[in-house]
Design a protein around this motif. Sequence first.
Motif, mmCIF file in Angstrom:
data_model
loop_
_atom_site.group_PDB
_atom_site.id
_atom_site.type_symbol
_atom_site.label_atom_id
_atom_site.label_comp_id
_atom_site.label_asym_id
_atom_site.label_seq_id
_atom_site.Cartn_x
_atom_site.Cartn_y
_atom_site.Cartn_z
ATOM 1 N N LEU A 10 1.150 15.990 -17.010
ATOM 2 C CA LEU A 10 1.583 14.596 -16.900
ATOM 3 C C LEU A 10 2.527 14.394 -15.716
ATOM 4 C CD1 LEU A 10 2.155 13.664 -20.660
ATOM 5 C CD2 LEU A 10 0.208 13.074 -19.198
ATOM 6 N N VAL A 11 3.490 15.292 -15.553
ATOM 7 C CA VAL A 11 4.455 15.136 -14.464
ATOM 8 C C VAL A 11 3.810 15.444 -13.121
ATOM 9 C CG1 VAL A 11 6.650 15.938 -13.512
ATOM 10 C CG2 VAL A 11 6.410 15.602 -15.978
ATOM 11 N N GLY A 12 2.994 16.508 -13.073
ATOM 12 C CA GLY A 12 2.295 16.806 -11.823
ATOM 13 C C GLY A 12 1.401 15.663 -11.399
ATOM 14 N N GLY A 13 0.729 15.050 -12.371
ATOM 15 C CA GLY A 13 -0.126 13.911 -12.049
ATOM 16 C C GLY A 13 0.643 12.684 -11.629
ATOM 17 N N LEU A 14 1.917 12.589 -12.068
ATOM 18 C CA LEU A 14 2.713 11.402 -11.762
ATOM 19 C C LEU A 14 2.943 11.222 -10.266
ATOM 20 C CD1 LEU A 14 4.192 9.060 -13.162
ATOM 21 C CD2 LEU A 14 6.256 10.488 -13.197
ATOM 22 N N ALA A 15 2.840 12.316 -9.500
ATOM 23 C CA ALA A 15 2.940 12.183 -8.041
ATOM 24 C C ALA A 15 1.875 11.234 -7.514
ATOM 25 C CB ALA A 15 2.801 13.553 -7.372
ATOM 26 N N GLY A 16 0.734 11.165 -8.216
ATOM 27 C CA GLY A 16 -0.318 10.238 -7.816
ATOM 28 C C GLY A 16 0.085 8.786 -7.971
ATOM 29 N N LEU A 17 1.014 8.489 -8.909
ATOM 30 C CA LEU A 17 1.464 7.114 -9.093
ATOM 31 C C LEU A 17 2.123 6.591 -7.827
ATOM 32 C CD1 LEU A 17 1.792 5.072 -11.681
ATOM 33 C CD2 LEU A 17 4.195 5.550 -11.285
ATOM 34 N N LEU A 18 2.974 7.420 -7.223
ATOM 35 C CA LEU A 18 3.616 7.033 -5.965
ATOM 36 C C LEU A 18 2.595 6.901 -4.848
ATOM 37 C CD1 LEU A 18 6.717 6.603 -5.744
ATOM 38 C CD2 LEU A 18 6.076 8.030 -7.669
ATOM 39 N N PHE A 19 1.626 7.823 -4.836
ATOM 40 C CA PHE A 19 0.513 7.776 -3.885
ATOM 41 C C PHE A 19 -0.161 6.409 -3.970
ATOM 42 C CE2 PHE A 19 -3.398 10.426 -2.445
ATOM 43 C CZ PHE A 19 -4.145 9.310 -2.115
ATOM 44 N N GLY A 20 -0.584 6.013 -5.186
ATOM 45 C CA GLY A 20 -1.303 4.753 -5.348
ATOM 46 C C GLY A 20 -0.444 3.543 -5.065
ATOM 47 N N PHE A 21 0.789 3.552 -5.556
ATOM 48 C CA PHE A 21 1.694 2.422 -5.358
ATOM 49 C C PHE A 21 1.933 2.184 -3.871
ATOM 50 C CE2 PHE A 21 4.990 0.094 -8.014
ATOM 51 C CZ PHE A 21 5.287 -0.827 -7.026
ATOM 52 N N ASP A 22 2.323 3.240 -3.151
ATOM 53 C CA ASP A 22 2.633 3.088 -1.724
ATOM 54 C C ASP A 22 1.391 2.772 -0.902
ATOM 55 O OD1 ASP A 22 5.180 3.958 -2.557
ATOM 56 O OD2 ASP A 22 5.542 4.839 -0.590
ATOM 57 N N THR A 23 0.216 3.221 -1.375
ATOM 58 C CA THR A 23 -1.021 2.921 -0.660
ATOM 59 C C THR A 23 -1.391 1.447 -0.771
ATOM 60 O OG1 THR A 23 -1.904 5.152 -0.949
ATOM 61 C CG2 THR A 23 -3.498 3.404 -0.579
ATOM 62 N N ALA A 24 -1.266 0.879 -1.986
ATOM 63 C CA ALA A 24 -1.784 -0.464 -2.239
ATOM 64 C C ALA A 24 -0.769 -1.576 -2.028
ATOM 65 C CB ALA A 24 -2.327 -0.542 -3.662
ATOM 66 N N VAL A 25 0.523 -1.272 -2.066
ATOM 67 C CA VAL A 25 1.534 -2.330 -1.987
ATOM 68 C C VAL A 25 1.428 -3.108 -0.677
ATOM 69 C CG1 VAL A 25 3.385 -0.936 -0.934
ATOM 70 C CG2 VAL A 25 3.954 -2.829 -2.496
ATOM 71 N N ILE A 26 0.911 -2.462 0.372
ATOM 72 C CA ILE A 26 0.790 -3.110 1.682
ATOM 73 C C ILE A 26 -0.118 -4.327 1.625
ATOM 74 C CG2 ILE A 26 -1.157 -1.667 2.425
ATOM 75 C CD1 ILE A 26 1.789 -2.736 4.655
ATOM 76 N N ALA A 27 -1.085 -4.335 0.664
ATOM 77 C CA ALA A 27 -2.044 -5.445 0.594
ATOM 78 C C ALA A 27 -1.348 -6.778 0.349
ATOM 79 C CB ALA A 27 -3.076 -5.178 -0.512
ATOM 80 N N GLY A 28 -0.231 -6.767 -0.381
ATOM 81 C CA GLY A 28 0.469 -8.008 -0.677
ATOM 82 C C GLY A 28 1.505 -8.401 0.353
ATOM 83 N N THR A 29 1.639 -7.590 1.406
ATOM 84 C CA THR A 29 2.682 -7.858 2.409
ATOM 85 C C THR A 29 2.131 -8.257 3.772
ATOM 86 O OG1 THR A 29 2.804 -5.560 3.203
ATOM 87 C CG2 THR A 29 4.140 -6.134 1.282
ATOM 88 N N THR A 30 0.814 -8.160 3.966
ATOM 89 C CA THR A 30 0.265 -8.369 5.311
ATOM 90 C C THR A 30 0.551 -9.761 5.859
ATOM 91 O OG1 THR A 30 -1.875 -8.886 4.282
ATOM 92 C CG2 THR A 30 -1.554 -6.624 5.081
ATOM 93 N N GLN A 31 0.433 -10.781 4.999
ATOM 94 C CA GLN A 31 0.695 -12.138 5.477
ATOM 95 C C GLN A 31 2.176 -12.342 5.779
ATOM 96 O OE1 GLN A 31 -1.232 -15.120 2.964
ATOM 97 N NE2 GLN A 31 -2.944 -13.731 2.582
ATOM 98 N N GLY A 32 3.056 -11.782 4.938
ATOM 99 C CA GLY A 32 4.486 -11.884 5.192
ATOM 100 C C GLY A 32 4.898 -11.145 6.447
ATOM 101 N N LEU A 33 4.342 -9.959 6.657
ATOM 102 C CA LEU A 33 4.650 -9.192 7.862
ATOM 103 C C LEU A 33 4.134 -9.898 9.115
ATOM 104 C CD1 LEU A 33 3.809 -5.565 6.652
ATOM 105 C CD2 LEU A 33 6.077 -6.543 7.046
ATOM 106 N N THR A 34 2.940 -10.478 9.008
ATOM 107 C CA THR A 34 2.382 -11.209 10.151
ATOM 108 C C THR A 34 3.296 -12.356 10.559
ATOM 109 O OG1 THR A 34 0.117 -10.633 9.514
ATOM 110 C CG2 THR A 34 0.405 -12.555 10.950
ATOM 111 N N ALA A 35 3.807 -13.102 9.568
ATOM 112 C CA ALA A 35 4.698 -14.225 9.852
ATOM 113 C C ALA A 35 6.064 -13.754 10.346
ATOM 114 C CB ALA A 35 4.870 -15.084 8.604
ATOM 115 N N ALA A 36 6.598 -12.692 9.745
ATOM 116 C CA ALA A 36 7.942 -12.230 10.085
ATOM 117 C C ALA A 36 8.017 -11.626 11.480
ATOM 118 C CB ALA A 36 8.416 -11.205 9.050
ATOM 119 N N PHE A 37 6.949 -10.923 11.868
ATOM 120 C CA PHE A 37 6.986 -10.198 13.140
ATOM 121 C C PHE A 37 5.956 -10.703 14.145
ATOM 122 C CE2 PHE A 37 8.528 -7.131 9.893
ATOM 123 C CZ PHE A 37 9.842 -7.008 10.355
ATOM 124 N N HIS A 38 5.321 -11.850 13.830
ATOM 125 C CA HIS A 38 4.378 -12.517 14.753
ATOM 126 C C HIS A 38 3.287 -11.545 15.219
ATOM 127 C CE1 HIS A 38 7.489 -15.569 14.722
ATOM 128 N NE2 HIS A 38 8.367 -14.693 15.187
#
Length: 438
Positions: A10-38
């Motif tokens: 369970l704990v060894g597999g939990l490293a995958g949670l960070l993998f998935g979270f950090d991989t996918a979180v960018i999808a919700g930020t692209t529009q904000g980043l585009t506006a913030a940094f032109h």
Amino acid sequence: MNATLVRGILVGGLAGLLFGFDTAVIAGTTQGLTAAFHLDPAALGMTVSSALWGTLLGAMSAGLPGDRHGARNCLRAIALIYVISGVGCFVAPTLPVLIAARVLGGLAIGASSVLAPTYLAEISPPRRRGLMVGMFQLNVVSGILIAYLSNWLIGTLDLGAGEWRWKFGVTVLPALLLSLLLLSIPNSPRWLAARERFKEARDILKKIGVRDIDGELDAYAAQHAAAGGRSARLSWSRYAKPMMLAIGIAAFNQLSGINAILYYLNDIFAAAGFGKVSSDLQSVIIGATNLVFTLLALTVIDRVGRKTLLLTGSVGLIAALSATAFIQLTGTHQDWLLWMLVLFIASFAFSQGAVIWVYISEIFPTKVRSRGQSLGSSTHWFMDAVIATAFPLAAAYSKGLPFVFFALAMAVQLVVVARFFPETKGVTLEAMRKSIGY
């Protein structure tokens, strides 16, 4: 299946949670980043893919430390890197600082993709290894779903221009949890034996419930000698077959388009006419589908085998990608886009998603397993970085072009897997050499 083994899985597999979270979180930020940094499409592609070059570096560099110092010990350092990255993204005053923090997070993701499956494979009993190593992928897709849910919830709070910071910042919480839990699991007994620490290996085998401890240690010693003892090298002349298999499965994983689609999911929906909140919510549906079909695959992976899952999933991927390409090229039937992406993610989760980390972790001997996993993971992340960088440029030229390319790649995968990939279910790691034929 005692408490120590279950905790390790369970704990060894939990490293995958960070993998998935950090991989996918960018999808919700692209529009904000585009506006913030032109950002224009090229700059956005470079910003999104910046973490992937860090991921590639992490995957390339994790193998040797993993073989030398042990996967569990290295994962403890990696968890702290996740914490630093999350804080850095949250407070980043400029785009270069944000990119540096994302590269650091990518370094941790890449190293996790090498070391967590290695650890899980080495403590798992053969008849349940697919399920247990698959816990890493289950955590990956859980992390993706949590990231999409987090993005959606934060998007409803009306936080204004700084919304993207909070979407990145919440990654600190699971990273802190992983750091604490990694203190509670043992080293891999196979790694201890490979380092000639047999007394410690014996103690761990007893703790995780292995019955024939002497037989297990004899098998470790035999493989240790066959692999060249402490001087073992991951050489092409000796390990060409597993190296080719690792490169092949990792390359096809990304040629499906999975990560590019996850990174730009909101943009894909926006291109079809969906609004921001609607895009976030439909991303949650995609993430939930990913989780459900990963769970389904893990219930059968040790019965039907890895190869069967790959072949079955290839058919669904070809159909879903071809239909998505048609929708994007013709600008018609946009109401079917969500369902085609659901079919895509279901097919991927049931095949490549569930199989890749299991398969690569199985096919190399213990002395070079981390380095073999590093080879496959590096291929995965190199292809990911290239495709993620190119995707917005190709989509700007033609919305359907990337999906045509991905569909053709999956047709090639179907043929290659059917012709060249051996089955590995139920084979002990020490007997894998004979089974694969190297």
